[in-house]
Scaffold this motif. Structure first.
Motif, PDB file in Angstrom:
ATOM      1  N   PHE A 267     -15.549  -9.996   0.134  1.00  0.00           N
ATOM      2  CA  PHE A 267     -14.356  -9.945  -0.723  1.00  0.00           C
ATOM      3  C   PHE A 267     -14.759  -9.564  -2.136  1.00  0.00           C
ATOM      4  O   PHE A 267     -15.461 -10.304  -2.819  1.00  0.00           O
ATOM      5  N   SER A 268     -14.309  -8.403  -2.536  1.00  0.00           N
ATOM      6  CA  SER A 268     -14.651  -7.889  -3.853  1.00  0.00           C
ATOM      7  C   SER A 268     -13.368  -7.346  -4.487  1.00  0.00           C
ATOM      8  O   SER A 268     -13.091  -6.146  -4.443  1.00  0.00           O
ATOM      9  N   PRO A 269     -12.550  -8.238  -5.049  1.00  0.00           N
ATOM     10  CA  PRO A 269     -11.194  -7.829  -5.455  1.00  0.00           C
ATOM     11  C   PRO A 269     -11.147  -6.699  -6.475  1.00  0.00           C
ATOM     12  O   PRO A 269     -10.181  -5.933  -6.496  1.00  0.00           O
ATOM     13  N   ALA A 270     -12.189  -6.565  -7.280  1.00  0.00           N
ATOM     14  CA  ALA A 270     -12.167  -5.487  -8.272  1.00  0.00           C
ATOM     15  C   ALA A 270     -12.342  -4.118  -7.617  1.00  0.00           C
ATOM     16  O   ALA A 270     -12.063  -3.091  -8.239  1.00  0.00           O
ATOM     17  N   LYS A 271     -12.806  -4.110  -6.363  1.00  0.00           N
ATOM     18  CA  LYS A 271     -12.990  -2.832  -5.666  1.00  0.00           C
ATOM     19  C   LYS A 271     -11.849  -2.540  -4.700  1.00  0.00           C
ATOM     20  O   LYS A 271     -11.894  -1.552  -3.969  1.00  0.00           O
TER      21      LYS A 271
ATOM     22  N   MET B 101      -7.480   2.070  14.395  1.00  0.00           N
ATOM     23  CA  MET B 101      -7.534   0.613  14.499  1.00  0.00           C
ATOM     24  C   MET B 101      -6.399  -0.007  13.692  1.00  0.00           C
ATOM     25  O   MET B 101      -6.091   0.424  12.594  1.00  0.00           O
ATOM     26  N   ILE B 102      -5.808  -1.018  14.274  1.00  0.00           N
ATOM     27  CA  ILE B 102      -4.743  -1.695  13.544  1.00  0.00           C
ATOM     28  C   ILE B 102      -5.139  -3.144  13.286  1.00  0.00           C
ATOM     29  O   ILE B 102      -5.950  -3.723  13.996  1.00  0.00           O
ATOM     30  N   SER B 103      -4.512  -3.683  12.271  1.00  0.00           N
ATOM     31  CA  SER B 103      -4.811  -5.051  11.884  1.00  0.00           C
ATOM     32  C   SER B 103      -3.590  -5.583  11.134  1.00  0.00           C
ATOM     33  O   SER B 103      -2.516  -4.938  11.137  1.00  0.00           O
ATOM     34  N   ILE B 104      -3.728  -6.708  10.503  1.00  0.00           N
ATOM     35  CA  ILE B 104      -2.648  -7.253   9.684  1.00  0.00           C
ATOM     36  C   ILE B 104      -3.270  -8.234   8.694  1.00  0.00           C
ATOM     37  O   ILE B 104      -4.333  -8.805   8.968  1.00  0.00           O
ATOM     38  N   GLY B 105      -2.632  -8.393   7.553  1.00  0.00           N
ATOM     39  CA  GLY B 105      -3.134  -9.356   6.564  1.00  0.00           C
ATOM     40  C   GLY B 105      -2.004  -9.895   5.717  1.00  0.00           C
ATOM     41  O   GLY B 105      -1.016  -9.188   5.482  1.00  0.00           O
ATOM     42  N   ASN B 106      -2.129 -11.136   5.302  1.00  0.00           N
ATOM     43  CA  ASN B 106      -1.109 -11.694   4.406  1.00  0.00           C
ATOM     44  C   ASN B 106      -1.750 -12.666   3.419  1.00  0.00           C
ATOM     45  O   ASN B 106      -2.913 -13.031   3.550  1.00  0.00           O
ATOM     46  N   ASP B 107      -0.938 -13.078   2.441  1.00  0.00           N
ATOM     47  CA  ASP B 107      -1.413 -14.052   1.450  1.00  0.00           C
ATOM     48  C   ASP B 107      -0.203 -14.708   0.821  1.00  0.00           C
ATOM     49  O   ASP B 107       0.908 -14.155   0.852  1.00  0.00           O
TER      50      ASP B 107
ATOM     51  N   PHE C 256       3.941 -11.399 -16.994  1.00  0.00           N
ATOM     52  CA  PHE C 256       2.600 -10.854 -16.811  1.00  0.00           C
ATOM     53  C   PHE C 256       1.806 -11.622 -15.758  1.00  0.00           C
ATOM     54  O   PHE C 256       1.087 -11.040 -14.938  1.00  0.00           O
ATOM     55  N   GLU C 257       1.966 -12.967 -15.759  1.00  0.00           N
ATOM     56  CA  GLU C 257       1.180 -13.738 -14.784  1.00  0.00           C
ATOM     57  C   GLU C 257       1.634 -13.445 -13.359  1.00  0.00           C
ATOM     58  O   GLU C 257       0.824 -13.457 -12.424  1.00  0.00           O
ATOM     59  N   SER C 258       2.927 -13.123 -13.173  1.00  0.00           N
ATOM     60  CA  SER C 258       3.384 -12.738 -11.828  1.00  0.00           C
ATOM     61  C   SER C 258       2.768 -11.406 -11.425  1.00  0.00           C
ATOM     62  O   SER C 258       2.383 -11.209 -10.270  1.00  0.00           O
ATOM     63  N   PHE C 259       2.685 -10.483 -12.383  1.00  0.00           N
ATOM     64  CA  PHE C 259       2.042  -9.183 -12.123  1.00  0.00           C
ATOM     65  C   PHE C 259       0.584  -9.388 -11.705  1.00  0.00           C
ATOM     66  O   PHE C 259       0.122  -8.813 -10.707  1.00  0.00           O
ATOM     67  N   VAL C 260      -0.136 -10.224 -12.440  1.00  0.00           N
ATOM     68  CA  VAL C 260      -1.557 -10.450 -12.128  1.00  0.00           C
ATOM     69  C   VAL C 260      -1.712 -11.074 -10.741  1.00  0.00           C
ATOM     70  O   VAL C 260      -2.526 -10.632  -9.928  1.00  0.00           O
ATOM     71  N   TRP C 261      -0.909 -12.076 -10.432  1.00  0.00           N
ATOM     72  CA  TRP C 261      -1.042 -12.750  -9.133  1.00  0.00           C
ATOM     73  C   TRP C 261      -0.463 -11.914  -7.993  1.00  0.00           C
ATOM     74  O   TRP C 261      -0.875 -12.079  -6.837  1.00  0.00           O
ATOM     75  N   LEU C 262       0.457 -11.009  -8.312  1.00  0.00           N
ATOM     76  CA  LEU C 262       0.894 -10.041  -7.288  1.00  0.00           C
ATOM     77  C   LEU C 262      -0.305  -9.182  -6.882  1.00  0.00           C
ATOM     78  O   LEU C 262      -0.555  -8.968  -5.689  1.00  0.00           O
ATOM     79  N   LEU C 263      -1.053  -8.694  -7.876  1.00  0.00           N
ATOM     80  CA  LEU C 263      -2.230  -7.884  -7.573  1.00  0.00           C
ATOM     81  C   LEU C 263      -3.229  -8.682  -6.734  1.00  0.00           C
ATOM     82  O   LEU C 263      -3.773  -8.194  -5.748  1.00  0.00           O
ATOM     83  N   TRP C 264      -3.448  -9.927  -7.121  1.00  0.00           N
ATOM     84  CA  TRP C 264      -4.371 -10.767  -6.357  1.00  0.00           C
ATOM     85  C   TRP C 264      -3.899 -10.902  -4.899  1.00  0.00           C
ATOM     86  O   TRP C 264      -4.678 -10.750  -3.955  1.00  0.00           O
ATOM     87  N   SER C 265      -2.620 -11.180  -4.743  1.00  0.00           N
ATOM     88  CA  SER C 265      -2.056 -11.408  -3.418  1.00  0.00           C
ATOM     89  C   SER C 265      -2.184 -10.160  -2.540  1.00  0.00           C
ATOM     90  O   SER C 265      -2.510 -10.243  -1.346  1.00  0.00           O
ATOM     91  N   VAL C 266      -1.961  -8.999  -3.129  1.00  0.00           N
ATOM     92  CA  VAL C 266      -2.103  -7.738  -2.383  1.00  0.00           C
ATOM     93  C   VAL C 266      -3.569  -7.517  -2.003  1.00  0.00           C
ATOM     94  O   VAL C 266      -3.895  -7.149  -0.871  1.00  0.00           O
ATOM     95  N   LYS C 267      -4.468  -7.772  -2.950  1.00  0.00           N
ATOM     96  CA  LYS C 267      -5.899  -7.551  -2.692  1.00  0.00           C
ATOM     97  C   LYS C 267      -6.408  -8.508  -1.607  1.00  0.00           C
ATOM     98  O   LYS C 267      -7.167  -8.109  -0.724  1.00  0.00           O
ATOM     99  N   GLU C 268      -5.995  -9.745  -1.688  1.00  0.00           N
ATOM    100  CA  GLU C 268      -6.412 -10.728  -0.682  1.00  0.00           C
ATOM    101  C   GLU C 268      -5.879 -10.333   0.709  1.00  0.00           C
ATOM    102  O   GLU C 268      -6.588 -10.415   1.714  1.00  0.00           O
ATOM    103  N   SER C 269      -4.625  -9.877   0.747  1.00  0.00           N
ATOM    104  CA  SER C 269      -4.023  -9.463   2.029  1.00  0.00           C
ATOM    105  C   SER C 269      -4.758  -8.245   2.592  1.00  0.00           C
ATOM    106  O   SER C 269      -5.012  -8.164   3.799  1.00  0.00           O
ATOM    107  N   ALA C 270      -5.075  -7.294   1.709  1.00  0.00           N
ATOM    108  CA  ALA C 270      -5.784  -6.090   2.156  1.00  0.00           C
ATOM    109  C   ALA C 270      -7.173  -6.446   2.684  1.00  0.00           C
ATOM    110  O   ALA C 270      -7.641  -5.888   3.681  1.00  0.00           O
TER     111      ALA C 270
END
Lengths: 222, 85
Positions: A74-78, A1-7, A47-61
């Motif tokens: 949506f459970s970003p810690a998982k 299955m294919i999909s796509i996500g962005n943030d 550091f704040e860019s690092f944190v929000w990069l992680l958020w952006s990747v998690k939201e996209s995933a």
């Protein structure tokens, strides 16, 4: 299955002081992800860019996987970012009012993220104003189009209209004789119609304050 | 704290993060934070942190992921408040 996500994250809208507070970032950044910040190339980011990069990747995933699993919560810690690769030469991506590309081959921040045992790949842009991410299962990011636009800050409804217009303008440049319209699926992802017939084109949309972003995957004649 | 009291306090927590003040005034337990109140997902962690401060509780990962509707938020907050009482 294919999909796509962005943030997309507008850095002017984040609370930098709060982002640096462990009480805040520990809600979604895991200890193994925090350890990535020990790598010199990554630690060069604020550091704040690092944190929000992680958020952006998690939201996209999450958006990628939600299309395939409508019950997903949506459970970003998982959602775990395993690798962040910062190329020596970052693409000189300066997002002016409009930036669009169909070549995600090199020059972007990249890496891997795991969601429910599924490994996905990401490409991200970080500059002083924004963090934007696209997620795909294929590390080559073939046939993926990506656009970012700066808008005058509008309310949420207008942002939503503007990002649809931005996407459709690009699609009409590729398919000028089409008659596109967009609807939202029951779980929230956009569905493209041509002459009221549903297409299979994979699309993801994002907006945050003064930035909107689309990504879509071309699949032949959609 | 009753569910009605938690709901009233929760409105104060949500106020900075939604432009739809009219809908906020009339929220019910079924109101979805993102779909109905149009809260950007980037603010979900802010809401959790603000709720922790408002109710003097700690909201863990597993509880936080349930907080997508007003009713779910009240469930989590009521559970934490009762356990800390």
């Amino acid at each position: 299955m294919i999909s796509i996500g962005n943030d997309i994250v507008a850095l002017s809208a984040i609370n930098r002081q709060r982002t640096n507070d462990i009480r805040f970032h520990s809600k979604f950044v895991t200890p193994t992800e925090l350890a990535l910040y020990q790598e010199p190339a990554i630690a060069a980011l604020p550091f704040e860019s690092f944190v929000w990069l992680l958020w952006s990747v998690k939201e996209s995933a999450y958006k990628y996987q939600k299309r395939l699993d409508s019950d997903l919560i949506f459970s970003p810690a998982k959602i775990i970012v395993q690798i962040i690769d910062i190329p020596q030469t970052l693409s000189s991506t300066i997002v002016n009012d409009i930036w669009e590309t169909e070549n995600l081959a090199g020059g972007f921040i990249g890496g891997n993220v795991y969601i429910n045992q599924t490994k996905l790949c990401f490409k991200s842009i970080i500059n002083d104003d924004l963090i934007a991410t696209v997620v795909d299962q294929n590390p080559l990011f073939q046939n993926i189009h990506w656009g970012i636009q700066r808008i005058i800050h509008q309310d949420t409804e207008n942002q939503s209209d503007l990002v649809r217009m931005f996407l459709l303008n690009n699609l009409y440049s590729i398919y000028p004789n089409s008659n596109f319209s967009l609807q939202k699926s029951s779980v929230g992802y956009p569905i493209l119609f041509d002459n009221d017939i549903e297409t299979e084109m994979l699309i993801s949309l994002a907006h945050h304050h003064q930035y909107i972003s689309y990504t879509f995957k071309l699949n032949g004649e959609y | 704290m009753s569910r009605a009291e938690i709901l009233e306090e929760l409105k104060k927590v949500l106020t900075p993060y939604t432009e739809n003040k009219e809908m906020l005034a009339g929220i019910t337990e079924e109101t979805d934070l993102i779909k109905d109140l149009k809260i950007n997902s980037a603010n979900l962690v802010d809401i959790i942190i603000d709720a922790e401060s408002q109710y003097n509780i700690e909201i863990d990962f597993d509880s936080a992921e349930k907080m997508f509707s007003v009713g779910n938020c009240i469930d989590v907050i009521a559970d934490k408040v009762n356990h800390s009482a």
